[in-house]
Design a protein around this motif. Structure first.
Motif, PDB file in Angstrom:
ATOM      1  N   LYS A   5       0.872  -1.174   0.000  1.00  0.00           N
ATOM      2  CA  LYS A   5       0.000   0.000   0.000  1.00  0.00           C
ATOM      3  C   LYS A   5       0.906   1.220   0.000  1.00  0.00           C
ATOM      4  CE  LYS A   5      -3.620  -2.116   2.789  1.00  0.00           C
ATOM      5  NZ  LYS A   5      -4.343  -2.036   4.063  1.00  0.00           N
ATOM      6  N   LEU A   6       0.384   2.362  -0.460  1.00  0.00           N
ATOM      7  CA  LEU A   6       1.187   3.583  -0.494  1.00  0.00           C
ATOM      8  C   LEU A   6       1.714   3.926   0.894  1.00  0.00           C
ATOM      9  CD1 LEU A   6       2.362   6.027  -1.944  1.00  0.00           C
ATOM     10  CD2 LEU A   6       0.168   7.179  -1.634  1.00  0.00           C
ATOM     11  N   SER A   7       0.873   3.829   1.908  1.00  0.00           N
ATOM     12  CA  SER A   7       1.310   4.172   3.272  1.00  0.00           C
ATOM     13  C   SER A   7       2.429   3.244   3.738  1.00  0.00           C
ATOM     14  CB  SER A   7       0.128   4.119   4.244  1.00  0.00           C
ATOM     15  OG  SER A   7      -0.427   2.820   4.280  1.00  0.00           O
ATOM     16  N   GLU A   8       2.378   1.983   3.353  1.00  0.00           N
ATOM     17  CA  GLU A   8       3.441   1.039   3.723  1.00  0.00           C
ATOM     18  C   GLU A   8       4.750   1.394   3.013  1.00  0.00           C
ATOM     19  OE1 GLU A   8       0.956  -3.090   4.508  1.00  0.00           O
ATOM     20  OE2 GLU A   8       1.452  -2.525   2.441  1.00  0.00           O
ATOM     21  N   GLU A  10       5.635   4.343   1.931  1.00  0.00           N
ATOM     22  CA  GLU A  10       6.157   5.574   2.537  1.00  0.00           C
ATOM     23  C   GLU A  10       6.896   5.251   3.829  1.00  0.00           C
ATOM     24  OE1 GLU A  10       3.025   9.006   1.096  1.00  0.00           O
ATOM     25  OE2 GLU A  10       2.497   7.777   2.818  1.00  0.00           O
ATOM     26  N   ASP A  11       6.313   4.401   4.653  1.00  0.00           N
ATOM     27  CA  ASP A  11       6.958   4.022   5.913  1.00  0.00           C
ATOM     28  C   ASP A  11       8.320   3.375   5.665  1.00  0.00           C
ATOM     29  OD1 ASP A  11       4.798   4.981   7.321  1.00  0.00           O
ATOM     30  OD2 ASP A  11       3.952   3.000   7.779  1.00  0.00           O
ATOM     31  N   GLU A  16       8.718   6.009   9.211  1.00  0.00           N
ATOM     32  CA  GLU A  16       7.384   5.985   9.803  1.00  0.00           C
ATOM     33  C   GLU A  16       6.992   7.369  10.294  1.00  0.00           C
ATOM     34  OE1 GLU A  16       6.815   2.893  12.654  1.00  0.00           O
ATOM     35  OE2 GLU A  16       7.685   1.374  11.344  1.00  0.00           O
ATOM     36  N   LYS A  17       5.672   7.627  10.330  1.00  0.00           N
ATOM     37  CA  LYS A  17       5.174   8.908  10.826  1.00  0.00           C
ATOM     38  C   LYS A  17       5.709   9.145  12.224  1.00  0.00           C
ATOM     39  CE  LYS A  17       1.058   9.475   8.127  1.00  0.00           C
ATOM     40  NZ  LYS A  17       0.494  10.754   7.865  1.00  0.00           N
ATOM     41  N   ARG A  22      10.774  11.334   8.422  1.00  0.00           N
ATOM     42  CA  ARG A  22       9.446  11.529   7.836  1.00  0.00           C
ATOM     43  C   ARG A  22       8.986  12.970   8.023  1.00  0.00           C
ATOM     44  NH1 ARG A  22       5.524   7.698   6.521  1.00  0.00           N
ATOM     45  NH2 ARG A  22       3.696   8.757   5.733  1.00  0.00           N
ATOM     46  N   GLU A  26       8.061  15.520   4.970  1.00  0.00           N
ATOM     47  CA  GLU A  26       6.748  16.151   4.834  1.00  0.00           C
ATOM     48  C   GLU A  26       6.854  17.674   4.864  1.00  0.00           C
ATOM     49  OE1 GLU A  26       4.050  14.264   7.586  1.00  0.00           O
ATOM     50  OE2 GLU A  26       4.072  12.405   6.432  1.00  0.00           O
TER      51      GLU A  26
END
Length: 96
Positions: A5-8, A10-11, A16-17, A22, A26
């Motif tokens: 997934k996109l969020s995965e 990115e992590d 990670e957020k 990160r 951002e």
């Protein structure tokens, strides 16, 4: 081959957020978006960087740095630029 997934992704690729990496990514992305929006608005107004700089009271180089996200610009200068372009800035504050 595993799908992500996109969020995965990115992590994995950015961090990670909540991590320093990160947060820096951002922040830079937001600066780039602001520069792109200013550039688009300037072009819609048929202004050169030099003309916009004259309206705001800064040099062309400062407009260029902002549009290309290559230098620091004060919030006051950004607000002057938006005013000169007849643009409005909306904020959304989210407390976590």
């Amino acid at each position: 081959m595993k799908n992500y997934k996109l969020s995965e992704a990115e992590d994995i690729l950015i961090g990670e957020k909540g991590t320093k990496e990160r947060d820096e990514y951002e922040f830079e992305l937001k600066l780039e978006l602001i520069g792109d929006m200013i550039k688009t608005a300037r072009k819609k107004r048929n202004l050169t960087q030099e003309q916009l700089g004259e309206l705001v009271g800064v040099k062309k180089a400062q407009i260029s740095r902002l549009e290309n996200s290559t230098g620091n610009v004060t919030f006051e200068t950004v607000m002057k630029i938006l005013d000169a372009l007849g643009a409005k800035l909306n904020f959304k504050l989210q407390l976590q």
